[in-house]
Design a protein around this motif. Sequence first.
Motif, PDB file in Angstrom:
ATOM      1  N   ALA A 168      13.992  21.455  33.887  1.00 33.86           N
ATOM      2  CA  ALA A 168      15.261  22.051  33.472  1.00 33.86           C
ATOM      3  C   ALA A 168      14.993  23.371  32.771  1.00 33.86           C
ATOM      4  O   ALA A 168      13.934  23.580  32.172  1.00 33.86           O
ATOM      5  N   ILE A 169      15.969  24.273  32.849  1.00 32.15           N
ATOM      6  CA  ILE A 169      15.982  25.482  32.023  1.00 32.15           C
ATOM      7  C   ILE A 169      17.216  25.422  31.142  1.00 32.15           C
ATOM      8  O   ILE A 169      18.327  25.159  31.618  1.00 32.15           O
ATOM      9  N   PHE A 170      17.022  25.673  29.838  1.00 31.96           N
ATOM     10  CA  PHE A 170      18.107  25.714  28.863  1.00 31.96           C
ATOM     11  C   PHE A 170      18.392  27.172  28.501  1.00 31.96           C
ATOM     12  O   PHE A 170      17.464  27.940  28.209  1.00 31.96           O
ATOM     13  N   ASP A 171      19.656  27.533  28.481  1.00 37.00           N
ATOM     14  CA  ASP A 171      20.087  28.859  28.035  1.00 37.00           C
ATOM     15  C   ASP A 171      20.410  28.802  26.553  1.00 37.00           C
ATOM     16  O   ASP A 171      21.219  27.981  26.114  1.00 37.00           O
ATOM     17  N   SER A 172      19.810  29.672  25.761  1.00 35.63           N
ATOM     18  CA  SER A 172      20.055  29.659  24.324  1.00 35.63           C
ATOM     19  C   SER A 172      21.466  30.133  23.998  1.00 35.63           C
ATOM     20  O   SER A 172      21.942  31.127  24.573  1.00 35.63           O
ATOM     21  N   PRO A 173      22.157  29.464  23.060  1.00 32.43           N
ATOM     22  CA  PRO A 173      23.466  29.948  22.610  1.00 32.43           C
ATOM     23  C   PRO A 173      23.399  31.332  21.977  1.00 32.43           C
ATOM     24  O   PRO A 173      24.434  31.986  21.836  1.00 32.43           O
ATOM     25  N   ARG A 174      22.201  31.792  21.623  1.00 34.21           N
ATOM     26  CA  ARG A 174      22.044  33.111  21.018  1.00 34.21           C
ATOM     27  C   ARG A 174      22.058  34.225  22.061  1.00 34.21           C
ATOM     28  O   ARG A 174      22.180  35.407  21.707  1.00 34.21           O
ATOM     29  N   ASN A 175      21.917  33.874  23.340  1.00 34.94           N
ATOM     30  CA  ASN A 175      21.880  34.891  24.382  1.00 34.94           C
ATOM     31  C   ASN A 175      23.246  35.513  24.598  1.00 34.94           C
ATOM     32  O   ASN A 175      24.281  34.837  24.487  1.00 34.94           O
ATOM     33  N   PHE A 176      23.269  36.791  24.963  1.00 34.55           N
ATOM     34  CA  PHE A 176      24.539  37.406  25.332  1.00 34.55           C
ATOM     35  C   PHE A 176      25.013  36.803  26.660  1.00 34.55           C
ATOM     36  O   PHE A 176      24.227  36.346  27.469  1.00 34.55           O
ATOM     37  N   ARG A 177      26.313  36.755  26.840  1.00 30.07           N
ATOM     38  CA  ARG A 177      26.952  36.145  28.013  1.00 30.07           C
ATOM     39  C   ARG A 177      26.619  34.669  28.172  1.00 30.07           C
ATOM     40  O   ARG A 177      26.570  34.145  29.283  1.00 30.07           O
TER      41      ARG A 177
END
Length: 332
Positions: A252-261
């Motif tokens: 899995a890849i998790f997208d950080s909530p800190r990332n833009f968009r």
Amino acid sequence: MLRHTAGLFAFACLLPALAGAPGTALESVALARHGSEVEISIGGRPFTAYHFDSSQGKPYFQPLRTATGIVVTRDFPAGNVVPEEHQRDRSLEPHQRPMYFAHGDINGFNFWAEEAFNRFYGRQAMPYGRTVFRTLTEIKSGRDAGVLRAAFDLDGSGAGTIGSETQEFTFAGDASMRTIDCVFTLRADRGPLTINDTKEGTFAIRVAPELNSPPGRMVNSRGSQGEPEIWGKQAEWVNYDGTIGGAAVGIAIFDSPRNFRHPTTWHARAYGLFSVNPFGLRAFTGDAKQDGSYRIPAGESLTLRYRVVIHNGDYQQAHVADAYGQYAARER
């Protein structure tokens, strides 16, 4: 001294969120450099290797293994060489390395494709970019985690260096799971950088063929399954799972909530390309009124953060949704 102490404190706070199921013990992580690669082992067993030879178009990891040693990524190319049995298949896109960070249009240069593989997909209309190794700024083994940080120049064909990039990784694992926390920073230290709208990007993994969908399965955080419901759509995470050598495994890849968009959009394909791309809004929607391009003003930077989770079992057995919740809570 104060800076060093603060860094150690932040690193220690990160450790409890790196493992798999609650109560499982983190294993020791060892990093060792050999020329233009760094080998990473966890619990005394090989996990992956980071390759940064500047004769290749970009740095990458190859292979990625589960806690039990099963390889979950495609096994080629090795360096700039494609095995003979694959050389007649022009659809294999060997520039899609086992795990890498690159984008298809930065200031008009293609950092995603690689000139070494022109014979497979033809010469590109856009000039090539290359992510050229400069230095390793940190290699740290540890009882619970290991850290690797490297610096690169972004070189545009005929234009010289147009910017710089740092890649930072924190590795950890227990008896059932491996994690890599990834931090990528693009710096506009040679003038502004424009990351243009294209589907060809950006943080990517090329999974083992057994995890392609089919025979494997793609699912995202919204409960959607399969390429038509995941490609170009927003999600907090995407997972591929399937059976390799009789064992159920996944990644899995998790997208950080800190990332833009956030939540990001995904260039995730059934044939095994597993990629996060927050810049492809027009490319994904076909709507000419949308523009996913992002301009980094001169002297500034953009940082993107992701976690890779390699697990036993399918996404439900591995409690991927719960693992994402723990990761997101730490990142906010």
